[in-house]
Each structure stands twice: as structure tokens, then as C-alpha cells.
Design an enzyme around this catalytic site. Structure first.
Site, short mmCIF file in Angstrom:
data_model
loop_
_atom_site.label_atom_id
_atom_site.label_comp_id
_atom_site.label_asym_id
_atom_site.label_seq_id
_atom_site.Cartn_x
_atom_site.Cartn_y
_atom_site.Cartn_z
N ASN A 1 -57.17 40.86 -58.30
CA ASN A 1 -58.29 41.80 -58.48
C ASN A 1 -59.60 41.20 -58.00
OD1 ASN A 1 -57.52 44.45 -59.83
ND2 ASN A 1 -56.35 42.96 -61.03
N ASP B 1 -60.07 45.11 -75.28
CA ASP B 1 -59.65 46.28 -74.49
C ASP B 1 -60.26 47.58 -74.98
OD1 ASP B 1 -58.12 44.59 -72.88
OD2 ASP B 1 -56.38 44.76 -74.17
N GLY C 1 -55.75 35.98 -59.38
CA GLY C 1 -56.99 36.49 -58.80
C GLY C 1 -56.84 37.58 -57.75
N MET D 1 -58.17 35.45 -69.31
CA MET D 1 -57.32 35.52 -70.51
C MET D 1 -57.97 34.89 -71.75
SD MET D 1 -54.88 37.22 -69.28
CE MET D 1 -53.56 37.12 -70.47
N ARG D 2 -59.26 35.06 -71.87
CA ARG D 2 -59.96 34.56 -73.06
C ARG D 2 -60.73 35.69 -73.70
NH1 ARG D 2 -58.97 29.90 -75.18
NH2 ARG D 2 -61.11 29.65 -75.90
N GLU E 1 -54.91 49.17 -59.51
CA GLU E 1 -56.00 48.30 -59.97
C GLU E 1 -56.89 47.89 -58.81
OE1 GLU E 1 -54.99 45.06 -62.64
OE2 GLU E 1 -53.06 45.99 -63.08
N HIS F 1 -57.84 46.68 -67.14
CA HIS F 1 -56.68 46.56 -68.00
C HIS F 1 -55.55 47.42 -67.43
CE1 HIS F 1 -54.45 45.86 -71.69
NE2 HIS F 1 -54.13 47.14 -71.66
C1 GRF Z 1 -54.10 42.43 -63.97
O1 GRF Z 1 -52.95 43.18 -64.23
C2 GRF Z 1 -55.24 42.89 -64.85
O2 GRF Z 1 -55.22 44.25 -65.11
C3 GRF Z 1 -55.00 42.12 -66.11
O3 GRF Z 1 -54.52 40.86 -65.67
C4 GRF Z 1 -53.92 40.98 -64.39
C5 GRF Z 1 -54.63 40.03 -63.50
O4 GRF Z 1 -54.07 39.95 -62.21
N1 GRF Z 1 -56.18 42.08 -66.92
P1 GRF Z 1 -54.88 39.23 -61.04
O5 GRF Z 1 -55.19 37.82 -61.52
O6 GRF Z 1 -56.12 40.02 -60.79
O7 GRF Z 1 -53.95 39.23 -59.87
#
Ligand code: GRF
Length: 217
Positions: A16, A147, A14, A92-93, A176, A111
Site C-alpha cells: 500500500n 479500526d 509495504g 501493526m502497532r 486497497e 483496513h
Molecule cells: C493490508 O491488507 C492492509 O489493509 C492491512 O495490512 C496489509 C498491509 O499490506 N492493514 P502491505 O504492507 O501494504 O502490503
């Protein structure tokens, strides 16, 4: 106009999500995090959201017969929290086409590549193996294909000759954490229009200059 209500979906650490929480913590900011939902009870991001005083929900995908049943529960949780924009943050779904169509133009994803290159998983290893000199991260509107969808914001970083997966991932992750809050802020400010397969942003200018890699001759 009220603040745009965000629902953040996570599966893991988490970071992001944390960047979004911090960007929109100020009551004067254009958005607010209404809820954080994880499909994994053990996701480390849940504790981070709770520490920020946010409501969290676990919808464990293992408890549902199929994707449709899981997505229905997700839809219910998001709707009942008053969510207006769904932010996938390491979620991740794959979402069903039905869910994506119902929330059309109201789901965004981050992504860790310069889409449309390097869709899917194991991105940084594939980037290194391919020999590209520049990679980055992309925030895009979600469409049913994985994606894919209109691109909101991208950030670029160089790939070093001796890069490891971890070193490259960390360099991309720092980008990101800048572009996700930026992209969501642009939506919340009402500056984003989706025109066909592209996004137009009011008052957006490209940065000046180019990133060259390698730089030295
Ligand atoms: C990030 O690299 C994002 O781009 C990808 O999964 C990762 C998640 O990282 N979709 P976090 O859980 O936000 O630390």
C-alpha cells in the site's frame, strides 16, 4: 498551495505504501511522501521506499519501555520531517489515544474489510467462515478505538464460494491499492470535510449500479 506532506508508517511488505508512492511521485500531484517509518527493521517495505529515493527511519518498538515512549519518538520523527498527514499502511502497532488526539483528523488507515464489519486481525478467514457474499476494503480517519473512525472510501469485491484466504486477500489487496491513493488524493485536494462521525467529499458521486453475488440464477 504546497503539496501535502505524507508520512507513511509500515511494519511489513509495504504494497500500500508503494501504491501511495507511485500515485504521488509526479511533482504536479497534490501530495508528496516526506518520510517512511517502520517499527520493524526487517520490514521489506523499507527497501522499496529506499529504491524510490525516499528517506526512511526505523523506530524499533522493542527499544522503548512502553507505548507512550514509542509514540513520542514517532511524533518527533513525523514532526521533524514536516509531515501533515500520517498514512498507516500495514502498521501493526496500536497508537496511544494521546498520539491520536494530538494528530486528530491527520491520521488515516487502510483496513481489508468493509468496516465496521470485521475489525481486527485474521480478517479474510473470518470473512470466509461467516458466509458473507461481499467484502472489501476501507480507508478511514483514525480514532483511538482500533479500526474505527470516519470512513473516506470503500471498495467492494465478491467472496467466491471456494475462496481461500490467499485468493481473497489478493482480490481485496488490488482494491486497497486503488482506494488508498484515491482517499489520500481527495484529502490533499482539500475536498474532505469531517462532520461528526462522517466524511463529506466535495464533488463526489456514488458509482452507478450494484455488485450482486452470486450473479447467476
Ligand atoms: C493490508 O491488507 C492492509 O489493509 C492491512 O495490512 C496489509 C498491509 O499490506 N492493514 P502491505 O504492507 O501494504 O502490503
Amino acid at each position: 498551495m504546497g503539496r501535502l506532506k505524507l508520512g507513511i508508517l509500515i511494519s511489513g511488505r509495504g504494497s500500500n505504501m508503494q501504491a501511495l508512492i507511485e500515485r504521488f511521485a509526479d511533482p504536479d500531484s497534490p501530495a508528496e511522501v516526506a518520510t517512511v517509518i517502520s517499527n520493524r527493521p526487517e520490514a521489506a517495505g523499507l527497501a522499496r521506499a529506499e529504491a524510490a529515493g525516499l528517506p526512511t527511519t526505523v523506530i524499533d518498538h522493542r527499544g522503548y519501555a512502553d507505548r507512550a515512549a514509542f509514540d513520542e519518538e514517532l511524533d518527533l520523527a513525523l514532526s521533524s520531517a514536516g509531515v501533515e498527514l500520517v498514512c498507516l499502511a500495514g502498521f501493526m502497532r496500536l497508537l496511544t489515544p494521546e498520539f491520536v488526539e494530538k494528530w486528530r483528523d491527520r491520521v488515516v488507515n487502510i483496513h481489508p474489510s468493509l468496516l465496521p464489519a470485521f475489525k481486527g486481525l485474521d480478517v479474510h478467514n473470518r470473512v470466509i467462515a461467516s458466509g458473507v457474499r461481499i467484502t472489501g476494503a476501507t480507508v478511514h480517519i483514525v480514532r483511538p478505538e482500533m479500526d474505527a473512525g470516519p470512513i473516506l472510501v470503500q471498495g467492494a469485491v465478491p467472496v467466491a464460494q471456494d475462496d481461500t484466504e490467499d485468493a481473497l486477500a489478493a482480490r481485496v489487496l488490488a482494491v486497497e491499492h486503488r482506494i488508498y491513493p484515491l482517499a489520500v488524493g481527495l484529502i490533499a485536494e482539500g475536498r474532505v470535510r469531517i462532520v461528526g462521525d462522517r466524511v463529506e467529499i466535495d464533488g463526489a458521486a456514488p458509482v452507478d449500479g450494484a455488485l450482486l453475488n452470486p450473479d447467476a440464477l
